[in-house]
Design a protein around this motif. Sequence first.
Motif, PDB file in Angstrom:
ATOM      1  N   ALA A 152      40.598  38.618  58.473  1.00 54.40           N
ATOM      2  CA  ALA A 152      41.518  39.729  58.737  1.00 54.40           C
ATOM      3  C   ALA A 152      42.427  39.406  59.919  1.00 54.40           C
ATOM      4  O   ALA A 152      43.624  39.724  59.897  1.00 54.40           O
ATOM      5  CB  ALA A 152      40.729  41.007  59.006  1.00 54.40           C
ATOM      6  N   GLN A 153      41.860  38.774  60.965  1.00 54.64           N
ATOM      7  CA  GLN A 153      42.676  38.392  62.116  1.00 54.64           C
ATOM      8  C   GLN A 153      43.746  37.377  61.724  1.00 54.64           C
ATOM      9  O   GLN A 153      44.897  37.488  62.148  1.00 54.64           O
ATOM     10  CB  GLN A 153      41.793  37.798  63.214  1.00 54.64           C
ATOM     11  CG  GLN A 153      40.955  38.816  63.970  1.00 54.64           C
ATOM     12  CD  GLN A 153      40.187  38.156  65.099  1.00 54.64           C
ATOM     13  OE1 GLN A 153      40.770  37.665  66.063  1.00 54.64           O
ATOM     14  NE2 GLN A 153      38.866  38.114  64.966  1.00 54.64           N
ATOM     15  N   ILE A 154      43.367  36.375  60.918  1.00 54.46           N
ATOM     16  CA  ILE A 154      44.336  35.356  60.503  1.00 54.46           C
ATOM     17  C   ILE A 154      45.433  35.990  59.653  1.00 54.46           C
ATOM     18  O   ILE A 154      46.623  35.681  59.814  1.00 54.46           O
ATOM     19  CB  ILE A 154      43.625  34.222  59.737  1.00 54.46           C
ATOM     20  CG1 ILE A 154      42.681  33.462  60.681  1.00 54.46           C
ATOM     21  CG2 ILE A 154      44.645  33.253  59.142  1.00 54.46           C
ATOM     22  CD1 ILE A 154      41.820  32.428  59.988  1.00 54.46           C
ATOM     23  N   ASN A 155      45.060  36.907  58.752  1.00 56.31           N
ATOM     24  CA  ASN A 155      46.070  37.585  57.930  1.00 56.31           C
ATOM     25  C   ASN A 155      47.027  38.394  58.796  1.00 56.31           C
ATOM     26  O   ASN A 155      48.247  38.405  58.558  1.00 56.31           O
ATOM     27  CB  ASN A 155      45.388  38.503  56.914  1.00 56.31           C
ATOM     28  CG  ASN A 155      44.707  37.727  55.796  1.00 56.31           C
ATOM     29  OD1 ASN A 155      45.082  36.589  55.518  1.00 56.31           O
ATOM     30  ND2 ASN A 155      43.712  38.322  55.166  1.00 56.31           N
ATOM     31  N   ALA A 156      46.490  39.077  59.811  1.00 55.35           N
ATOM     32  CA  ALA A 156      47.344  39.870  60.710  1.00 55.35           C
ATOM     33  C   ALA A 156      48.268  38.958  61.511  1.00 55.35           C
ATOM     34  O   ALA A 156      49.457  39.270  61.696  1.00 55.35           O
ATOM     35  CB  ALA A 156      46.478  40.707  61.650  1.00 55.35           C
ATOM     36  N   ILE A 157      47.733  37.836  61.996  1.00 55.76           N
ATOM     37  CA  ILE A 157      48.563  36.887  62.760  1.00 55.76           C
ATOM     38  C   ILE A 157      49.651  36.314  61.866  1.00 55.76           C
ATOM     39  O   ILE A 157      50.792  36.142  62.297  1.00 55.76           O
ATOM     40  CB  ILE A 157      47.679  35.779  63.362  1.00 55.76           C
ATOM     41  CG1 ILE A 157      46.807  36.357  64.483  1.00 55.76           C
ATOM     42  CG2 ILE A 157      48.528  34.623  63.916  1.00 55.76           C
ATOM     43  CD1 ILE A 157      45.698  35.441  64.949  1.00 55.76           C
TER      44      ILE A 157
END
Length: 412
Positions: free
Chosen positions: A7-12
């Motif tokens: 989820a963090q990578i997708n948001a970044i």
Amino acid sequence: MPASIEAQINAIYRNESRRVRATLIRLLKDFDLAEEATQDAFAAALQQWPTDGVPNNPRAWLVSTGRFKAIDHVRRRARFQTALMDIADALEAAISDSEEWDEDRLEDDQLRLIFTCCHPSLAPEAQLALTLREVCGLTTEAIARAFLTTPSTLAQRIVRAKHKIRDAKIPYEIPSRSELPARLDAVLQVIYLVFNEGYSASSGNELIRQELAQEAIRLGRLVAELLPEAEALGLLALMLIQDSRHHARLDAQGDLIRLEDQDRTLWNREQIAEGAALIQRALPTGEAHSYCIQAAIALLHAEAPHFAETDWREIAGFYDLLLRINPSPIVELNRAVAIAMRDGPAAGLALIDALLARGQLNDYHLAHAARAELLQQLGEQPAAITAFETALSLTQQATEQRFLQRRLALLK
């Protein structure tokens, strides 16, 4: 992979990929190589971050990784084309670690990219298409719809613009202060297009792409600091005031809420106040710029305690002024709606019908939607249904499609 890391990578990716690509374009001086390097960097993040953790500065990590991936890619190709080895050596020698990790420099790279894409040696339509593709990350298909052309024609236009930048060695830099005024109009227009795509997406499932709207505001601030001219201040004010409503524009199901039905307590009053102050800074120049007038119209909406208290007479007057200095069918349509609110639906309908009779905005769904609303107010239900159906057939945006379907269901 842990769901939280993914989820963090997708948001970044959503929030940072355009900035990473902009920095890599500056460092590598090649659009396509930078695009490939960006994708490689995020692929590496998907592999490494679940084990190593998300770095403290994800964007700098991605830029660094993308840079090395690009150099490795060029070196692999050099096995078949020896001249590329010199390019790889030059790339490696030209980029120092201090420059790579300079946060201020990274922050400005999208602005540098906009000025590069808006270089006067490129045709105006190429400037806009290239910026929307490279800065906004819009698909070729979405840009082609906006330009009313085919994706293949649009793609060729973008390729030619990239080749022009490469062959003419157009620098990836913000121009000198003496050059800024001549380049300002094109840059402001592009930033406004970026904001509009974020404020009201041209297609897709989501009406609001808040990350694009925020990026446009950030870039608008940078331009206003570089050159605090009336039009730059006016555009920043307009974007701030329009964006102030974003929390009130959709309901919990993601469906569109009309301006008259929005909960005004959800509007961001700090942004509205900042926009008002910028308008006050711009007005003493004595120059009536399009963005300033549009910002003043937005402010009249924002300052009305209730929809019924909106000063439509003042708004219609501003549209009269805007039409004189920036005549366009869209301005005429908005003026017609304001006149309908001031003088009654029949007066506005006559103006919209005249606009459509001239063959303008026939393919613009909002013109038919506005016409449908006025026909409904006049009690002409069958004609209103036809107009709503026309509007529905023309929109590519899922949220707007649902809104028009609800309006049709109520009429039927």
